[in-house]
Enzyme design. Structure first.
Site, PDB file in Angstrom:
ATOM      1  N   ASP A   8     -11.744   4.747  -3.775  1.00  0.00           N
ATOM      2  CA  ASP A   8     -10.854   3.641  -4.170  1.00  0.00           C
ATOM      3  C   ASP A   8     -11.570   2.793  -5.209  1.00  0.00           C
ATOM      4  O   ASP A   8     -12.794   2.839  -5.335  1.00  0.00           O
ATOM      5  CB  ASP A   8     -10.480   2.774  -2.957  1.00  0.00           C
ATOM      6  CG  ASP A   8      -9.507   1.645  -3.348  1.00  0.00           C
ATOM      7  OD1 ASP A   8      -8.575   1.909  -4.133  1.00  0.00           O
ATOM      8  OD2 ASP A   8      -9.700   0.509  -2.908  1.00  0.00           O
ATOM      9  N   SER A   9     -10.793   1.972  -5.915  1.00  0.00           N
ATOM     10  CA  SER A   9     -11.397   1.036  -6.865  1.00  0.00           C
ATOM     11  C   SER A   9     -12.285   0.024  -6.130  1.00  0.00           C
ATOM     12  O   SER A   9     -13.189  -0.544  -6.731  1.00  0.00           O
ATOM     13  CB  SER A   9     -10.307   0.278  -7.615  1.00  0.00           C
ATOM     14  OG  SER A   9      -9.522  -0.456  -6.696  1.00  0.00           O
ATOM     15  N   CYS A  71      -6.054   5.253  -3.395  1.00  0.00           N
ATOM     16  CA  CYS A  71      -5.743   4.188  -4.342  1.00  0.00           C
ATOM     17  C   CYS A  71      -4.453   4.557  -5.055  1.00  0.00           C
ATOM     18  O   CYS A  71      -4.357   5.649  -5.634  1.00  0.00           O
ATOM     19  CB  CYS A  71      -6.888   4.083  -5.351  1.00  0.00           C
ATOM     20  SG  CYS A  71      -6.596   2.929  -6.692  1.00  0.00           S
ATOM     21  N   GLU A 156     -10.659  -8.708  -3.060  1.00  0.00           N
ATOM     22  CA  GLU A 156     -12.003  -8.258  -3.448  1.00  0.00           C
ATOM     23  C   GLU A 156     -13.013  -9.399  -3.367  1.00  0.00           C
ATOM     24  O   GLU A 156     -14.188  -9.182  -3.097  1.00  0.00           O
ATOM     25  CB  GLU A 156     -11.989  -7.691  -4.880  1.00  0.00           C
ATOM     26  CG  GLU A 156     -11.409  -6.293  -4.997  1.00  0.00           C
ATOM     27  CD  GLU A 156     -12.319  -5.188  -4.447  1.00  0.00           C
ATOM     28  OE1 GLU A 156     -13.527  -5.224  -4.704  1.00  0.00           O
ATOM     29  OE2 GLU A 156     -11.795  -4.289  -3.753  1.00  0.00           O
ATOM     30  N   CYS A 190      -0.273  -0.562  -2.230  1.00  0.00           N
ATOM     31  CA  CYS A 190      -1.635  -0.747  -2.730  1.00  0.00           C
ATOM     32  C   CYS A 190      -2.503  -0.725  -1.486  1.00  0.00           C
ATOM     33  O   CYS A 190      -2.209  -1.427  -0.511  1.00  0.00           O
ATOM     34  CB  CYS A 190      -1.768  -2.084  -3.449  1.00  0.00           C
ATOM     35  SG  CYS A 190      -3.479  -2.494  -3.847  1.00  0.00           S
ATOM     36  N   HIS A 192      -5.176  -1.936  -0.752  1.00  0.00           N
ATOM     37  CA  HIS A 192      -5.822  -3.195  -0.361  1.00  0.00           C
ATOM     38  C   HIS A 192      -4.944  -4.026   0.587  1.00  0.00           C
ATOM     39  O   HIS A 192      -5.453  -4.837   1.344  1.00  0.00           O
ATOM     40  CB  HIS A 192      -6.100  -4.061  -1.590  1.00  0.00           C
ATOM     41  CG  HIS A 192      -7.321  -3.660  -2.374  1.00  0.00           C
ATOM     42  ND1 HIS A 192      -7.444  -2.457  -3.006  1.00  0.00           N
ATOM     43  CD2 HIS A 192      -8.469  -4.347  -2.631  1.00  0.00           C
ATOM     44  CE1 HIS A 192      -8.609  -2.404  -3.631  1.00  0.00           C
ATOM     45  NE2 HIS A 192      -9.253  -3.543  -3.423  1.00  0.00           N
TER      46      HIS A 192
HETATM   47  N1  DGL Z   1      -6.323  -0.308  -3.949  1.00  0.00           N
HETATM   48  C1  DGL Z   1      -5.822   0.173  -5.171  1.00  0.00           C
HETATM   49  C2  DGL Z   1      -4.357   0.516  -5.149  1.00  0.00           C
HETATM   50  O1  DGL Z   1      -3.918   1.004  -4.188  1.00  0.00           O
HETATM   51  C3  DGL Z   1      -6.294  -0.490  -6.415  1.00  0.00           C
HETATM   52  C4  DGL Z   1      -6.066  -1.902  -6.612  1.00  0.00           C
HETATM   53  C5  DGL Z   1      -6.757  -2.374  -7.858  1.00  0.00           C
HETATM   54  O2  DGL Z   1      -7.912  -1.991  -8.083  1.00  0.00           O
HETATM   55  O3  DGL Z   1      -6.137  -3.130  -8.601  1.00  0.00           O
HETATM   56  O4  DGL Z   1      -3.633   0.362  -6.072  1.00  0.00           O
END
Ligand code: DGL
Length: 286
Positions: A8-9, A71, A156, A190, A192
């Site tokens: 993931d990012s 992600c 984050e 997302c 997150h």
């Molecule tokens: N968690 C990621 C997603 O599902 C990336 C969010 C990001 O880095 O902006 O999109």
């Protein structure tokens, strides 16, 4: 070792990893978060592709024959190019990369009663129209999308419960319901977002939508992975694991890597995964 790679990012992929590990604890895993370059959500197509490609190639070098892009942004912007252009040119073209959008789309129809579904996601995911295109193949669902660009930076930075986050969530969900007041199910598009489920639920209560179903992606992705491994024994047999016995429930190993600050990764990852013992992570440069 031939672990399953989970990328993931940043921290979001932990919400997917947690469910995969719960369902398939016997395998070895490597989790990689590109926290130093997160968020990806406002980055260009080329950047997301380049960063995701680097991470996937690194996970392959570390021995993973299979990588899950945990992600949505990377799944929306990089998965297809990686599958079609990068994998066939590798020394070992049998390695595989899977994403999170298809497993979600395949299951959302089981949750909604009236077919009115909302999507909250990063700007990159929303503007890619990946969900719209995948859902059009399934049919019967009216999708309304809302980009929520401030949520990931706040997560984050560890600001999970402050008023700034609450206000952002409230204003984005207000817009979503203005666009379609009949929404009965919201895809947390997302990875997150499950980390702030309690904030989202509070906002739904305050907006008088307590009946709305939230759909995080961890379970869909983990069941879809289990199914994939059943259908692909040639991949399943390559993965390293600890045999599960009935007497002692043993589990495989997990290594955590971050491109960002190790101490804050360890602290937040421990919190997100609900572990009693502090998680240990290593710094990696991509
Ligand atoms: N968690 C990621 C997603 O599902 C990336 C969010 C990001 O880095 O902006 O999109």
């Amino acid at each position: 070792m031939t672990p399953i790679g989970v990328f993931d990012s940043g921290f979001g992929g932990l919400s997917i990893f947690r469910e995969i590990h719960r369902l398939l604890p016997q395998y070895d895993y490597i989790f990689l978060g590109d926290n130093a370059r997160a968020p990806y959500g406002d980055r260009t197509f080329d950047e997301v592709f380049r960063f995701t490609r680097q991470a996937v190639l690194r996970l392959f070098e570390m021995g993973c024959p299979l990588v899950i892009l945990a992600c949505n942004t990377a799944s929306a912007k990089a998965l297809r190019n990686i599958q079609q252009q990068v994998l066939p040119g590798l020394d070992d073209p049998t390695r595989r990369v899977l994403g999170v959008i298809r497993p979600t789309v395949e299951r959302v129809g089981n949750l909604t009663y009236n077919g009115h579904v909302g999507l909250v996601a990063t700007r990159a995911t929303v503007s890619s129209l990946s969900y719209d295109m995948e859902l059009a193949k399934v049919g019967g669902i009216t999708l309304t999308s809302q980009a929520c660009p401030r949520w990931v930076p706040l997560i984050e930075s560890g600001r999970l419960h402050d008023e700034v986050l609450y206000n952002e969530v409230k204003s984005d969900l207000e817009q979503l319901f203005r666009a379609d007041p009949e929404i009965d199910t919201i895809i947390l598009g997302c990875t997150h977002y499950p980390l702030i489920t309690s904030v989202i639920q509070q906002v739904l209560l305050d907006l008088d939508h307590p009946e709305v179903i939230l759909m995080p992606q961890g379970k869909s992705v983990s069941y879809s992975l289990q199914d994939y491994l059943h259908r692909h024994p040639e991949m399943e047999s390559r993965l390293s694991r600890t045999p599960l016995t009935t007497e002692s429930a043993t589990e495989g190993t997990t290594q955590f890597f971050t491109t960002g600050d190790v101490a804050s990764f360890e602290q937040l990852a421990t919190l997100f995964l609900g572990h009693n013992e502090q998680i240990k992570a290593e710094r990696i440069l991509l």
